[in-house]
Scaffold this active site. Structure first.
Site, PDB file in Angstrom:
ATOM      1  N   MET A 104       0.843  -1.199   0.000  1.00  0.00           N
ATOM      2  CA  MET A 104       0.000   0.000   0.000  1.00  0.00           C
ATOM      3  C   MET A 104       0.878   1.248   0.000  1.00  0.00           C
ATOM      4  O   MET A 104       0.431   2.346   0.336  1.00  0.00           O
ATOM      5  CB  MET A 104      -0.949  -0.009   1.194  1.00  0.00           C
ATOM      6  N   GLY A 105       2.148   1.092  -0.384  1.00  0.00           N
ATOM      7  CA  GLY A 105       3.030   2.239  -0.514  1.00  0.00           C
ATOM      8  C   GLY A 105       3.553   2.739   0.813  1.00  0.00           C
ATOM      9  O   GLY A 105       3.498   2.043   1.827  1.00  0.00           O
TER      10      GLY A 105
ATOM     11  N   HIS B 194       8.916   1.255   3.356  1.00  0.00           N
ATOM     12  CA  HIS B 194       9.988   1.287   4.345  1.00  0.00           C
ATOM     13  C   HIS B 194      10.862   0.047   4.127  1.00  0.00           C
ATOM     14  O   HIS B 194      10.631  -0.738   3.200  1.00  0.00           O
ATOM     15  CB  HIS B 194       9.404   1.338   5.761  1.00  0.00           C
TER      16      HIS B 194
ATOM     17  N   HIS C 212       9.252  -3.329   3.365  1.00  0.00           N
ATOM     18  CA  HIS C 212       8.847  -3.550   1.968  1.00  0.00           C
ATOM     19  C   HIS C 212      10.064  -3.843   1.083  1.00  0.00           C
ATOM     20  O   HIS C 212      10.017  -4.697   0.203  1.00  0.00           O
ATOM     21  CB  HIS C 212       8.163  -2.304   1.401  1.00  0.00           C
TER      22      HIS C 212
ATOM     23  N   GLN D  57     -10.463  -2.555   1.956  1.00  0.00           N
ATOM     24  CA  GLN D  57     -10.015  -3.320   3.122  1.00  0.00           C
ATOM     25  C   GLN D  57      -9.999  -2.467   4.388  1.00  0.00           C
ATOM     26  O   GLN D  57      -9.569  -2.928   5.444  1.00  0.00           O
ATOM     27  CB  GLN D  57      -8.646  -3.959   2.872  1.00  0.00           C
TER      28      GLN D  57
ATOM     29  N   LYS E 278       4.886  -9.721   9.100  1.00  0.00           N
ATOM     30  CA  LYS E 278       4.293  -8.867  10.141  1.00  0.00           C
ATOM     31  C   LYS E 278       2.772  -9.043  10.122  1.00  0.00           C
ATOM     32  O   LYS E 278       2.134  -9.072  11.158  1.00  0.00           O
ATOM     33  CB  LYS E 278       4.680  -7.407   9.941  1.00  0.00           C
TER      34      LYS E 278
ATOM     35  N   GLN F 272      -2.758 -12.284   7.541  1.00  0.00           N
ATOM     36  CA  GLN F 272      -2.956 -11.975   6.126  1.00  0.00           C
ATOM     37  C   GLN F 272      -2.213 -12.980   5.243  1.00  0.00           C
ATOM     38  O   GLN F 272      -2.758 -13.476   4.249  1.00  0.00           O
ATOM     39  CB  GLN F 272      -2.457 -10.556   5.831  1.00  0.00           C
TER      40      GLN F 272
ATOM     41  N   SER G  67       6.372  -0.573  10.001  1.00  0.00           N
ATOM     42  CA  SER G  67       5.005  -0.461   9.509  1.00  0.00           C
ATOM     43  C   SER G  67       4.816   0.961   9.003  1.00  0.00           C
ATOM     44  O   SER G  67       5.348   1.913   9.600  1.00  0.00           O
ATOM     45  CB  SER G  67       4.025  -0.723  10.657  1.00  0.00           C
TER      46      SER G  67
HETATM   47  O1  PAF Z   1      -0.279  -5.765   3.435  1.00  0.00           O
HETATM   48  C1  PAF Z   1      -0.700  -4.836   2.716  1.00  0.00           C
HETATM   49  O2  PAF Z   1      -0.060  -3.791   2.545  1.00  0.00           O
HETATM   50  C2  PAF Z   1      -2.047  -4.963   2.048  1.00  0.00           C
HETATM   51  O3  PAF Z   1      -2.962  -5.594   2.868  1.00  0.00           O
HETATM   52  C3  PAF Z   1      -1.979  -5.636   0.667  1.00  0.00           C
HETATM   53  C4  PAF Z   1      -1.502  -7.081   0.753  1.00  0.00           C
HETATM   54  C5  PAF Z   1      -1.042  -4.854  -0.240  1.00  0.00           C
HETATM   55  C6  PAF Z   1      -3.372  -5.649   0.023  1.00  0.00           C
HETATM   56  O4  PAF Z   1      -3.865  -4.366  -0.140  1.00  0.00           O
END
Ligand code: PAF
Length: 281
Positions: free
Chosen positions: A30-31, A34, A37, A62, A150, A154, A186
């Site tokens: 989701m950009g 950090h 990612h 979401q 983390k 999910q 995060s």
């Molecule tokens: O973990 C995330 O940043 C989001 O939940 C994801 C997997 C990109 C889906 O929008």
């Protein structure tokens, strides 16, 4: 590095790269990127992906109605540069309108692993995650996709979805990246005041203490007293615990005794910011 905003253009390009024999990795984000990612992109490189597609999309479906969709940090330009530096070969940055038809009426729902923990506290959250991840899979045509540990639940839900719906995509789960203080990286850490950031350290500290106590107990330990101790430690540090749970790391079934292969899952509010952390024993 290619930059796509149009889903159809991304799809055409990834299909052509696949046809040319490239192994494609997808890193969904989701950009507000950090080091956590960037470690996912590094993992894709380590696995010899020919093309690494990073999606940067703050997925509206979401987020709950009282959650932080509007405030969620957006840093498109910086994200593009970080992706380039990390070795991504394409970035996908669609608008919400490009991803969702106004009259959309189809969802992807995982019904078991998503029921508890974050799923119970954030109704509709995993439905939104599964739906967007399925769409990203259909657009990026990856051989594998990399998610961060983390978001433990999910990752489990996405793995189950990919298996149940025969996506034929390997789900790779990369370890949590922590700041030197222990705080799990995060994008939401951006919201924290210095005092809240200090309080937030109680999450990783509780996990480290649990791991030490677990080792000292010889690898088996009743959960209930430890759960109470963690809740008390989080509150003491100024956090508001949302849940303190232990589960089998594969099935996510709650356990009464901590054993190897269990995961301790924590969620707590620091002020208005909801943070999560976890540790597999
Ligand atoms: O973990 C995330 O940043 C989001 O939940 C994801 C997997 C990109 C889906 O929008």
């Amino acid at each position: 590095m290619k930059i796509f905003a149009d889903p159809a253009e991304l799809s055409a390009w990834t299909l052509s790269r696949r046809a040319a024999g490239a192994r494609i990795a997808l890193v969904p984000t989701m950009g507000c990127l950090h080091d956590g990612h960037l470690s996912l992109i590094a993992e894709a490189r380590r696995r010899n992906a020919g093309e690494i597609v990073v999606s940067v999309f703050v997925n509206p479906v979401q987020f709950g109605p009282n959650e932080d969709y509007a405030q969620y940090p957006r840093e498109a330009e910086a994200d593009i540069e970080k992706c380039r530096a990390a070795g991504a070969t394409a970035v996908f940055m669609p608008s919400p309108g490009a991803m969702y038809h106004p009259d959309r009426s189809t969802w992807v729902v995982e019904e078991n692993l998503s029921a508890g923990f974050c799923g119970a506290r954030r109704p509709g959250h995993f439905r939104g995650v599964c739906t967007v991840v399925a769409k990203l899979f259909n657009l990026a045509h990856p051989d594998f996709a990399v998610f961060g540990m983390k978001d433990f639940q999910q990752a489990a839900v996405v793995k189950r979805m990919a298996r149940d719906l025969d996506f034929g995509i390997d789900i790779v789960v990369a370890p949590i990246v922590r700041e030197p203080s222990g705080l799990a990286m995060s994008s939401r850490n951006k919201y924290l005041s210095p005092a809240e950031r200090e309080s937030a350290l109680a999450l990783s500290r509780s996990l480290r203490e649990t791991s030490a106590a677990f080792a000292a107990a010889g690898g088996e330990m009743p959960w209930e007293p430890r759960k109470r101790a963690i809740s008390a430690a989080l509150s003491q540090a100024g956090l508001r615990p949302d849940y303190v749970e232990a589960a089998d790391a594969e099935t996510l079934e709650p356990v009464e005794t901590l054993r190897k292969g269990c995961v301790v899952l924590l969620a707590a509010f620091a002020g208005k910011t909801r943070l999560i952390d976890n540790m597999v024993l």
